[in-house]
Enzyme design. Structure first.
Site, mmCIF file in Angstrom:
data_model
loop_
_atom_site.group_PDB
_atom_site.id
_atom_site.type_symbol
_atom_site.label_atom_id
_atom_site.label_comp_id
_atom_site.label_asym_id
_atom_site.label_seq_id
_atom_site.Cartn_x
_atom_site.Cartn_y
_atom_site.Cartn_z
ATOM 1 N N HIS A 55 0.799 -1.220 -0.012
ATOM 2 C CA HIS A 55 0.127 0.075 0.111
ATOM 3 C C HIS A 55 0.840 1.269 -0.047
ATOM 4 O O HIS A 55 0.554 2.403 -0.882
ATOM 5 C CB HIS A 55 -0.926 0.225 1.165
ATOM 6 C CG HIS A 55 -1.864 -1.046 1.475
ATOM 7 N ND1 HIS A 55 -2.090 -1.626 2.702
ATOM 8 C CD2 HIS A 55 -2.811 -1.449 0.369
ATOM 9 C CE1 HIS A 55 -3.061 -2.564 2.410
ATOM 10 N NE2 HIS A 55 -3.395 -2.426 1.211
ATOM 11 N N ARG A 100 -1.941 -6.273 -7.871
ATOM 12 C CA ARG A 100 -0.871 -7.074 -7.717
ATOM 13 C C ARG A 100 -0.583 -8.232 -8.449
ATOM 14 O O ARG A 100 0.376 -8.865 -9.224
ATOM 15 C CB ARG A 100 -1.173 -7.896 -6.216
ATOM 16 C CG ARG A 100 -0.817 -6.832 -4.982
ATOM 17 C CD ARG A 100 -1.362 -7.342 -3.769
ATOM 18 N NE ARG A 100 -2.874 -7.750 -3.875
ATOM 19 C CZ ARG A 100 -3.535 -7.908 -2.849
ATOM 20 N NH1 ARG A 100 -3.056 -8.063 -1.667
ATOM 21 N NH2 ARG A 100 -5.063 -8.486 -3.050
ATOM 22 N N LYS A 152 -16.221 -7.661 8.484
ATOM 23 C CA LYS A 152 -17.092 -7.649 9.600
ATOM 24 C C LYS A 152 -16.504 -7.546 10.856
ATOM 25 O O LYS A 152 -16.784 -6.734 11.751
ATOM 26 C CB LYS A 152 -17.758 -8.960 9.567
ATOM 27 C CG LYS A 152 -18.747 -9.240 8.727
ATOM 28 C CD LYS A 152 -19.477 -10.549 8.633
ATOM 29 C CE LYS A 152 -20.690 -10.806 7.704
ATOM 30 N NZ LYS A 152 -20.523 -11.800 7.216
ATOM 31 N N SER A 195 -2.963 -7.612 3.418
ATOM 32 C CA SER A 195 -3.099 -7.261 4.816
ATOM 33 C C SER A 195 -3.673 -8.828 5.477
ATOM 34 O O SER A 195 -3.142 -9.021 6.480
ATOM 35 C CB SER A 195 -4.351 -6.277 4.907
ATOM 36 O OG SER A 195 -3.936 -5.343 4.557
#
Ligand code: PNS
Length: 157
Positions: A17, A90, A41, A128
């Protein structure tokens, strides 16, 4: 003034990022990183924490600002007077979903373009989710996320 929005969950921000943010900041007058509130969530970091982490790792980039948003990305971009949405790619696997999103966003607001930036090959396998899994198993996070946030990630496990 060309303003770009770089949206994402950033849970947490990775070196991939950061690489996109740095490169985009050289192309656009202003880059606004948009942290999606309540995307996953149960995020590891809440939106405020994700904003703080991003602020700490982009502190040396004068034309980069960090904000959070909920709702539609195109509405956030319009509110920020951005003409461009930046997305990092990516692998080819990212492409199909991102292509669909870009077309949808274009249909929602034809004045906003999506620009894709290819990841630096060094970071093509970093995500991530992978960082979180690595951290959960006490793996070494060096090289995957900015060094100044490694302790903050470890504290979560
Ligand atoms: O880092 P991520 O989770 O891949 O980022 C996804 C993000 C935030 C770019 C995407 O979920 C998004 O744009 N969310 C906002 C809602 C929206 O505008 N969706 C597209 C039209 S339904």
């Amino acid at each position: 003034m060309k303003i770009a929005v770089y949206p994402g969950s950033f849970d947490p921000v990775t070196n991939g990022h950061l690489d996109i943010i740095e490169r985009a900041s050289k192309i656009y007058d202003r880059v606004i990183v948009g942290v999606l509130i309540n995307g996953a969530k149960k995020p590891l970091f809440d939106a405020e924490e994700r904003v703080e982490l991003l602020k700490s790792v982009t502190a040396d980039l004068d034309n980069v600002e960090i904000d959070s948003f909920s709702g539609l990305l195109v509405d956030f971009a319009k509110e920020k007077n951005a003409c461009v949405i930046i997305k990092g790619l990516r692998t080819v696997n990212d492409f199909e979903y991102e292509f669909q999103m870009a077309l949808l966003n274009k249909a929602l607001n034809p004045n906003i373009e999506t620009m894709f930036m290819m990841t630096n090959t060094k970071y093509s396998y970093i995500s991530s989710s992978m960082v979180k899994e690595l951290a959960a198993f006490k793996g070494d996070l060096n090289g995957f996320v900015p060094t100044q946030i490694i302790e903050k990630i470890k504290e979560k496990y």
